[in-house]
Design an enzyme around this catalytic site. Sequence first.
Site, PDB file in Angstrom:
ATOM      1  N   ASP A 114      -2.106 -11.143   8.627  1.00  0.00           N
ATOM      2  CA  ASP A 114      -1.407 -12.223   7.942  1.00  0.00           C
ATOM      3  C   ASP A 114       0.078 -12.278   8.282  1.00  0.00           C
ATOM      4  OD1 ASP A 114      -3.464 -13.453   6.130  1.00  0.00           O
ATOM      5  OD2 ASP A 114      -3.626 -11.388   5.455  1.00  0.00           O
TER       6      ASP A 114
ATOM      7  N   TYR B   1     -11.706  -0.771  -0.039  1.00  0.00           N
ATOM      8  CA  TYR B   1     -11.681  -0.393   1.378  1.00  0.00           C
ATOM      9  C   TYR B   1     -10.320   0.152   1.787  1.00  0.00           C
ATOM     10  CZ  TYR B   1      -8.790  -4.061   3.549  1.00  0.00           C
ATOM     11  OH  TYR B   1      -7.729  -4.843   3.969  1.00  0.00           O
ATOM     12  N   ARG B   2      -9.327   0.021   0.909  1.00  0.00           N
ATOM     13  CA  ARG B   2      -7.943   0.354   1.243  1.00  0.00           C
ATOM     14  C   ARG B   2      -7.168   0.304  -0.061  1.00  0.00           C
ATOM     15  NH1 ARG B   2      -4.822  -3.558   5.493  1.00  0.00           N
ATOM     16  NH2 ARG B   2      -3.148  -2.187   6.205  1.00  0.00           N
TER      17      ARG B   2
ATOM     18  N   HIS C 266       4.216  -6.574  -4.396  1.00  0.00           N
ATOM     19  CA  HIS C 266       2.788  -6.808  -4.576  1.00  0.00           C
ATOM     20  C   HIS C 266       2.011  -5.527  -4.306  1.00  0.00           C
ATOM     21  CE1 HIS C 266       1.459  -6.976  -0.265  1.00  0.00           C
ATOM     22  NE2 HIS C 266       2.738  -7.245  -0.096  1.00  0.00           N
TER      23      HIS C 266
ATOM     24  N   TYR D  10       0.822  -1.214   0.000  1.00  0.00           N
ATOM     25  CA  TYR D  10       0.000   0.000   0.000  1.00  0.00           C
ATOM     26  C   TYR D  10       0.861   1.272   0.000  1.00  0.00           C
ATOM     27  CZ  TYR D  10      -3.835  -3.140   1.193  1.00  0.00           C
ATOM     28  OH  TYR D  10      -4.772  -4.154   1.174  1.00  0.00           O
TER      29      TYR D  10
END
Length: 602
Positions: free
Chosen positions: A208, A528-529, A447, A147
């Site tokens: 996670d 949502y993010r 990622h 992110y």
Amino acid sequence: MSFSDEAQSDVPLLSEKHSGIPDFLLEKARKAKIGVFETRTKPKASRNRLPVIPHGVEEHVFFDALGELGTQLGAENVERNDKPLKDGWYEVDPNTHDLMAVVDEEELVPSAMVYPGSTEEVQQVVLWANKYHIPIFPISMGRNLGYGGAAPRVRGSVLVDLGRRMNKILDINSQDYTCLLEPGVSFFALHEAVKAKGYDHLWIDVPDVGGGSVIGNTVDRGVGYTPYGDHWACHSGLEVVLPTGEVIRTGMGALPGNNTWQTFPYGFGPYSDGIFSQSNFGIVTKMGMTLMPNPGGYESFMYTFQKEDDLDQMIEIIRPLRIGNILENVAQLRHVTQSLAVSGQPRTKFYEGDGTIPEDIVHKVAATLPAGDHCWAYYGMSYGPPHIRRYKLDIIDAEFKKVPGARRIDPATLPEGDYFWARDRIAAGIPDIHELRWVNWMPNGAHIAFSPVSPIRGADAKKLYELAKRRHNEFGIDLFPAFCVGLREMHLIVELVYDRDDPKRRKAVLDCLRNLIEDAAACGYGEYRTHLVLMDQVAGTYNWNDGALLKFHEKLKDALDPNGIMAPGRCGIWPKQYRNRGWEMTKTSGENTQGDGVAPTP
């Protein structure tokens, strides 16, 4: 440290560093690190765009201002970002740039990093930033990987790294089942502290991968996998430094001498905590968090389903079980491609061709896995004493086996290192690092996520899956979808894995994501993010009533941050000094991160 030295260095322990690994995960972390460096071909690059200076600030003024801040905080706690950018890896992640950059790595970089050691020193940094009109970007530990990591949205911002010196667990209350934390406390650290105190009746909830900040994950509305998995819903009370330097405590913390700050989140009057979640309205320096009671036992389970078309029926079965809390934690329905990738093996071990990996190869390899060939795998957990678990597990088994070919996997057939056991630990509140092994799928693996929210309906799951599959095929990107089901909503989490040293693959990933965001919004699904460079586009999809929500956020921003110094652009919220100057990054604007400067200071 050279590239080879970095690859050879040991993993830092939690006892040595606030961002380190607990002893029980050391060997696993060492193996994970070997996997990262085995697939790394990216050379160590020299800096080409120095010095990095905040927009609208003259170079000599900035350097003098840094010297002044060094006098206040200690020179060792103010550091210019003028050295080669070292990528490190998950356990030694950089605060100089985005470890998983999706644009050129010198685009989203801070000019300097500062390390306050207290709320009072955070205040000093904020007042200093206002004095010189220097943008700042606060992070907890910088592990928001996928992110944006520790990178600021505005190049040249001063990174306020809270984790290095503000990493105390201030309280663990074993009677109230609560804790009070600073931003540098990781899930690893909280788990180890609870264990060290002998509080066997307390569990924490973990995401996670457990190395990130509890506060950072919570204010970004991250999730975990016990019944306490909605981290934002489980927080209680914030201490916040506002963009003008004032400090507030929310909820019951606003009452001097109050002893329910960590147990009752609301207090009296408007509930203000929400404006400090996924925003740029303040810096959270303390947070209360609820802890979970030990349920008296637990049992993980796994089912596999054979056909892609089973998805619709599976979601329809999951919905009433999840709403009724028969399925007690966040339901995970993961695609078979993830079963391959989570082995930590590079894609080239299975397939070296162009385009997406062929389905026949995926299933051929899956047939050699301990769980056998499948299309979807469900990972779940049942809590409570044996007779309670048995009652719920029998219901689940009867419902899941309505899907033709459904199989419950016997855990005794799965080897110790199988991914199932990582999910077992995480759902029991024990942090792990297994999850990121699928990033090794590509060399220099990175990622970035597509994360839309929908109702828990088979038709919605099918629509989102087909949408994602079509765009992934178009851009030649392997598809890694997982449906994560909450109590009333469902998140499709698609991780796009790419070689961050390959500009063509980075562009393909960004183009794919921008199309996915647009496609999903057209169907009524919103993220949502999201990653820093996608925040403007995602914020722009929440545009009911001519963008009334964003206009409201801008009013709050202008009132709370008149000088526009606090994390400009985060979550698509720009201060007035930046608006309409080309800073917004959307599908049509291109990947220009810099904009056209800032409005002159009056």
